[in-house]
Design an enzyme around this catalytic site. Structure first.
Site, PDB file in Angstrom:
ATOM      1  N   GLU A 119       0.824  -1.216   0.000  1.00 28.27           N
ATOM      2  CA  GLU A 119       0.000   0.000   0.000  1.00 28.27           C
ATOM      3  C   GLU A 119       0.858   1.265   0.000  1.00 28.27           C
ATOM      4  O   GLU A 119       0.538   2.237  -0.671  1.00 28.27           O
ATOM      5  CB  GLU A 119      -0.962   0.003   1.192  1.00 28.27           C
ATOM      6  CG  GLU A 119      -2.147  -0.927   1.000  1.00 28.27           C
ATOM      7  CD  GLU A 119      -2.979  -0.588  -0.235  1.00 28.27           C
ATOM      8  OE1 GLU A 119      -3.079   0.588  -0.609  1.00 28.27           O
ATOM      9  OE2 GLU A 119      -3.513  -1.531  -0.860  1.00 28.27           O
ATOM     10  N   TYR A 136      -6.896   6.828   3.745  1.00 27.15           N
ATOM     11  CA  TYR A 136      -7.017   5.801   2.707  1.00 27.15           C
ATOM     12  C   TYR A 136      -6.163   4.575   3.059  1.00 27.15           C
ATOM     13  O   TYR A 136      -6.649   3.448   3.090  1.00 27.15           O
ATOM     14  CB  TYR A 136      -6.605   6.338   1.320  1.00 27.15           C
ATOM     15  CG  TYR A 136      -6.344   5.182   0.382  1.00 27.15           C
ATOM     16  CD1 TYR A 136      -7.406   4.486  -0.167  1.00 27.15           C
ATOM     17  CD2 TYR A 136      -5.047   4.729   0.124  1.00 27.15           C
ATOM     18  CE1 TYR A 136      -7.194   3.361  -0.971  1.00 27.15           C
ATOM     19  CE2 TYR A 136      -4.815   3.616  -0.669  1.00 27.15           C
ATOM     20  CZ  TYR A 136      -5.895   2.942  -1.217  1.00 27.15           C
ATOM     21  OH  TYR A 136      -5.682   1.834  -1.984  1.00 27.15           O
ATOM     22  N   ASP A 171      -9.524   6.170  -2.345  1.00 25.19           N
ATOM     23  CA  ASP A 171      -8.454   6.909  -3.025  1.00 25.19           C
ATOM     24  C   ASP A 171      -9.027   7.464  -4.335  1.00 25.19           C
ATOM     25  O   ASP A 171     -10.244   7.389  -4.566  1.00 25.19           O
ATOM     26  CB  ASP A 171      -7.238   6.007  -3.274  1.00 25.19           C
ATOM     27  CG  ASP A 171      -7.535   4.901  -4.274  1.00 25.19           C
ATOM     28  OD1 ASP A 171      -8.725   4.678  -4.588  1.00 25.19           O
ATOM     29  OD2 ASP A 171      -6.582   4.259  -4.753  1.00 25.19           O
TER      30      ASP A 171
END
Ligand code: SF4
Length: 373
Positions: free
Chosen positions: A45, A125, A143
């Site tokens: 991520e 996010y 996002d």
């Protein structure tokens, strides 16, 4: 908000994802259980912020070989960390990742979204993406891709980020019913493969219920924000060598170039009209090489770069810069711009016809501490 119930609206998307999901090195086989390696989710991520999947894959694989768990990453030295991230850009992410790993190694994983939000580098996010993908918690990860998909499906004609709170609330039942990890990744996958800025609606599992498609408004949804014009600058990027050593700027502790070594730069001046009148080799300069310039584009600015390599007979002291051994140069982490000049050094000069070198050299000879940065 008068939006249709999320679980039934998005059910075809989850089923589509089961059939079409890509195999990615950080993606678990079974998306109905917590991820077997939450650290891998965290690494992916952070890497995927601002960077495409195809670019991230080899970096992720190398990173997991070098730093396979939070405890190993927590102990890594700064140069090794930045070297492993070299070329991926936005190096602050690497430092955040290490700071998060240090916290996890010391205290264990946080139990919920609020706890994840206290880890360095995790905004709303990323924290929600880790909560849902790593731990199966029904937290909505919004996002740019997710906002685009949801704005179109629901027909949101204004800025969709203004609806973030309502969208998170609306998505909760769908995440609980269809599976947090499965649905979060399904939305990401649709945004990456089908509901792209120029959408392929004919391939979309949500085409029958999509408001933007019904209104023929996929071009204008989501609303595009005006971008501030990018600032531009022009610089000399200087590879200066003397007695087998290179002159480099050591990493700053913060800012855009934190953790990275860089070449010294000087503002580019207008070409000198009459080079014939200029002395060509003053104060110890033995030779020079140059190559065609290029434009380096950053998120908020552009740099017009003129690369130049200068060979000096003797090293000279320059405040804030350091002379580095030839063999060390290759091992140091550098940003894309500086890597490019490092690679040019292995190629033959494609010299500019008449670089304003004399004037540049006069500046170098008279420079004061801090001017060459
Ligand atoms: S129908 Fe088109 S605009 Fe609507 S969600 Fe699907 S790809 Fe996006």
């Amino acid at each position: 908000m008068n939006w249709p119930e999320s679980a039934s609206l998005l059910a075809p998307l989850a089923a589509w994802f089961d059939r079409n999901r890509r195999t990615l090195p950080w993606r678990a086989e079974d998306l109905s259980k917590p991820h077997p390696d939450p650290y891998a989710v965290l690494v992916s991520e952070l890497m995927l912020q601002q960077t495409q999947v195809a670019t991230v894959i080899p970096y992720f694989q190398r990173w997991m070989e070098g730093f396979p768990d939070a405890a190993t990453l927590a102990r890594a030295d700064a140069d090794a960390l930045h070297k492993a991230w070299e070329g991926l850009g936005y190096y602050r992410r690497a430092r955040h990742l290490q700071a998060a790993a240090q916290k996890i190694a010391e205290h264990g994983w946080p139990a919920d979204l609020e706890g994840l939000l206290t880890l360095p580098g995790l905004g709303p996010y990323t924290a929600a993406a880790v909560a849902s993908i790593a731990f199966q918690q029904p937290e909505a990860a919004l996002d740019g891709n997710a906002f685009r998909v949801l704005a179109r499906v629901l027909g949101l004609e204004d800025d969709p980020t203004r609806h973030a709170k309502s969208l998170r609330h609306w998505l909760k039942p769908a995440l609980e019913t269809l599976g947090p990890s499965r649905l979060t990744q399904a939305v990401m996958e649709l945004g990456a493969l089908v509901c792209t800025p120029s959408p392929r609606c004919e391939q979309c599992p949500l085409a029958a219920c999509c408001e933007a498609r019904r209104m023929d408004a996929t071009e204008r949804i989501p609303l595009k924000k005006d971008r501030a014009p990018q600032k531009e600058s022009e610089i000399w990027l200087l590879a200066i060598r003397a007695q087998g050593r290179w002159l480099l700027r050591p990493p700053a502790s913060k800012g855009l170039l934190a953790g990275l070594w860089s070449w010294p730069v000087l503002p580019l001046e207008k070409p000198v009209a009459n080079l014939a009148a200029e002395p060509q080799q003053p104060f110890g300069l033995e030779s020079w090489r140059s190559w065609p310039g290029w434009t380096q584009v950053y998120s908020h600015r552009k740099e017009r770069i003129q690369p130049l390599a200068l060979e000096w007979s003797e090293a000279f002291p320059v405040a804030q810069l350091r002379w580095v051994e030839e063999e060390t140069l290759r091992t140091l982490p550098m940003g894309k711009r500086d890597q490019r000049l490092r690679e040019l050094l292995d190629t033959s000069s494609q010299g500019l016809e008449a670089p304003p070198i004399a004037r540049l050299l006069r500046r170098l000879s008279s420079m004061e501490a801090g001017e060459l940065v």
